[in-house]
Design an enzyme around this catalytic site. Structure first.
Site, PDB file in Angstrom:
ATOM      1  N   TYR A 124       0.815  -1.216   0.000  1.00 12.64           N
ATOM      2  CA  TYR A 124       0.000   0.000   0.000  1.00 12.64           C
ATOM      3  C   TYR A 124       0.846   1.263   0.000  1.00 12.64           C
ATOM      4  O   TYR A 124       0.296   2.356   0.057  1.00 12.64           O
ATOM      5  CB  TYR A 124      -0.881   0.023   1.247  1.00 12.64           C
ATOM      6  CG  TYR A 124      -2.272  -0.488   1.028  1.00 12.64           C
ATOM      7  CD1 TYR A 124      -2.497  -1.848   0.867  1.00 12.64           C
ATOM      8  CD2 TYR A 124      -3.353   0.364   0.991  1.00 12.64           C
ATOM      9  CE1 TYR A 124      -3.778  -2.335   0.686  1.00 12.64           C
ATOM     10  CE2 TYR A 124      -4.632  -0.110   0.806  1.00 12.64           C
ATOM     11  CZ  TYR A 124      -4.845  -1.459   0.656  1.00 12.64           C
ATOM     12  OH  TYR A 124      -6.116  -1.935   0.476  1.00 12.64           O
ATOM     13  N   LYS A 191       3.453 -14.241   5.540  1.00 16.77           N
ATOM     14  CA  LYS A 191       3.791 -15.304   4.599  1.00 16.77           C
ATOM     15  C   LYS A 191       5.327 -15.343   4.605  1.00 16.77           C
ATOM     16  O   LYS A 191       5.987 -15.207   3.576  1.00 16.77           O
ATOM     17  CB  LYS A 191       3.206 -14.945   3.215  1.00 16.77           C
ATOM     18  CG  LYS A 191       3.270 -16.045   2.201  1.00 16.77           C
ATOM     19  CD  LYS A 191       2.296 -17.174   2.458  1.00 16.77           C
ATOM     20  CE  LYS A 191       2.441 -18.261   1.401  1.00 16.77           C
ATOM     21  NZ  LYS A 191       1.787 -19.535   1.788  1.00 16.77           N
ATOM     22  N   ASP A 224      -2.448 -17.879   4.392  1.00 17.62           N
ATOM     23  CA  ASP A 224      -3.327 -18.847   3.722  1.00 17.62           C
ATOM     24  C   ASP A 224      -4.050 -19.721   4.750  1.00 17.62           C
ATOM     25  O   ASP A 224      -5.257 -19.938   4.670  1.00 17.62           O
ATOM     26  CB  ASP A 224      -2.574 -19.690   2.680  1.00 17.62           C
ATOM     27  CG  ASP A 224      -1.177 -20.083   3.107  1.00 17.62           C
ATOM     28  OD1 ASP A 224      -0.726 -19.644   4.186  1.00 17.62           O
ATOM     29  OD2 ASP A 224      -0.523 -20.858   2.382  1.00 17.62           O
ATOM     30  N   ASP A 248      -6.216  -5.711   4.913  1.00 19.85           N
ATOM     31  CA  ASP A 248      -7.307  -5.193   4.079  1.00 19.85           C
ATOM     32  C   ASP A 248      -8.193  -6.339   3.600  1.00 19.85           C
ATOM     33  O   ASP A 248      -9.423  -6.291   3.708  1.00 19.85           O
ATOM     34  CB  ASP A 248      -6.703  -4.454   2.878  1.00 19.85           C
ATOM     35  CG  ASP A 248      -7.780  -3.898   1.976  1.00 19.85           C
ATOM     36  OD1 ASP A 248      -8.682  -3.223   2.496  1.00 19.85           O
ATOM     37  OD2 ASP A 248      -7.733  -4.159   0.762  1.00 19.85           O
TER      38      ASP A 248
END
Ligand code: NAD
Length: 355
Positions: A124, A191, A224, A248
């Site tokens: 972002y 991640k 995930d 988000d």
């Protein structure tokens, strides 16, 4: 005491929802002097800028704003005004509570979690390199030279910076929030098995901060697996701490768990200013139809009232919203597709319970 609050009605469904949120907040009896200013697509069309200086000045002066959703044109046009506001006022913490309302018939019960999202960095940050630009070609060469990795020459590139400084700040905010709100644990999301230097750093720095808060347990989950766990057993989570982009996406997912986007509020907090809004966007195709749920923005108003110290009024307004949703008879289509009422009628019912 009278509070002066900046009100940005927003685009699309924003103005009609902001009008109802304002009515409901005023109905709590708290004295608010609304400083109404215009931003977004409507301002762009009228004044040639989606973020006029007057908007920044108003928030700077009042330190607190309630904002309707703002449209961001996809692909070309201007950059997201929401992101510009977060950067300009350094609103580094985004808080998104997700709680099922007891007694409301939903697929899931007993969800009560809070997403705390780092709000200034990550994908972002708006650092992007356009396909075929000279700078993009240079960057592609640099990557080849330093990492011996090939990026196809017809690529656009977005950068994902994650710093120790910003991570430490959001981690301290989250642990402090957990302590103040008697929350049981923090689950950090990354991640880091794939992005070791960004997501890996994010978790490492959160762990460093956690040593100063031994009473708040910290756990880690990959993004995930988080998505799978959220749709299977969301009750296991308390505070979910994320970098910007995952936060988000996961906020919309969590909104879906507890009644939909029409019920999900959000706060963007910095050291000097705070902006309260709905998680949802401007849903332009529903604009002016008096069909959308006003509760997300009203609940953002509840968060705003707490922020300015009006806890009793916030409790009353939240209870009124919960009563209307639980009762299920004067609610919009997202909550009762068979016999919906309009935006305004739902707000009227909330105000009825405030009397
Ligand atoms: P959106 O959130 O506007 O709408 C997606 C869907 O959610 C709608 O079709 C509708 O079914 C549902 N929905 C949204 N608000 C609702 C409400 N109050 N009650 C009931 N259902 C509701 O998402 P989008 O269509 O992806 O985005 C539209 C515009 O909003 C884009 O320009 C986007 O950039 C912008 N946006 C702004 C913000 C913000 O201002 N903070 C946030 C997200 C998206």
């Amino acid at each position: 005491m009278t509070h002066t609050v900046t009100l940005i009605p927003g685009d699309g469904i924003g103005p009609e929802l902001a009008a109802e949120a304002r009515r409901c907040i005023d109905a709590t009896g708290v004295a608010i002097n609304w400083d109404v200013v215009e931003a977004g697509l409507s301002s762009f069309k009228k004044h040639g800028t989606p973020l006029p200086r007057a908007v920044l000045d108003s928030i700077e002066k009042n330190h607190v704003a309630l904002k309707g959703p703002l449209t961001t044109p996809a692909g070309s046009g201007y950059r997201s005004v929401n992101v510009q506001l977060r950067h300009h006022f350094d609103l580094y913490a985004c808080i998104r509570p997700c709680k099922t309302i007891t007694g409301f018939k939903s697929a899931l019960q007993d969800v009560d979690l809070v997403i705390i999202r780092e709000n200034t960095e990550d994908l972002y940050s708006g650092i992007e390199f356009q396909e075929q630009d000279a700078a993009t070609r240079e960057l592609i060469e640099l990557v080849k030279k330093t990492l011996d990795k090939d990026i196809p020459p017809d690529s656009g590139i977005s950068l994902k910076p994650i710093s120790r400084t910003a991570t430490r700040r959001i981690a301290q905010f989250a642990f402090d929030y957990a302590r103040r709100h008697k929350r049981n644990k923090i689950t950090a999301v990354t991640k880091s098995n794939i992005m070791k230097y960004t997501d890996g750093l994010f978790f490492e720095e959160i762990r460093n901060v956690s040593y100063s808060f031994p009473s708040v347990p910290l756990e880690h989950i990959y993004i995930d697996n988080l998505c799978f766990q959220l749709v299977s057993a969301p009750q296991q989570f308390d505070i979910i701490l994320t970098p910007n982009l995952y936060g988000d996406i996961v906020s919309d997912l969590c909104a879906g768990l507890v009644g939909g986007l029409g019920m999900a509020p959000s706060a963007n907090i910095g050291d000097n200013c705070a902006i309260f809004e709905a998680v949802h966007g401007s849903a332009p195709k529903y604009a002016g139809k008096n069909e959308m749920n006003p509760c997300a923005l009203i609940l953002a108003g509840v968060m705003m009232l707490r922020h300015v110290g009006e806890h009793a009024a916030a409790d009353r307004l939240q209870a009124a919203v919960e009563k209307v949703v639980r009762e299920g008879q004067y609610v919009t289509r997202d909550l009762n597709p068979r016999q919906p009422v309009g935006t305004r009628e739902m707000a009227d019912r909330i105000m009825y319970f405030l009397q």
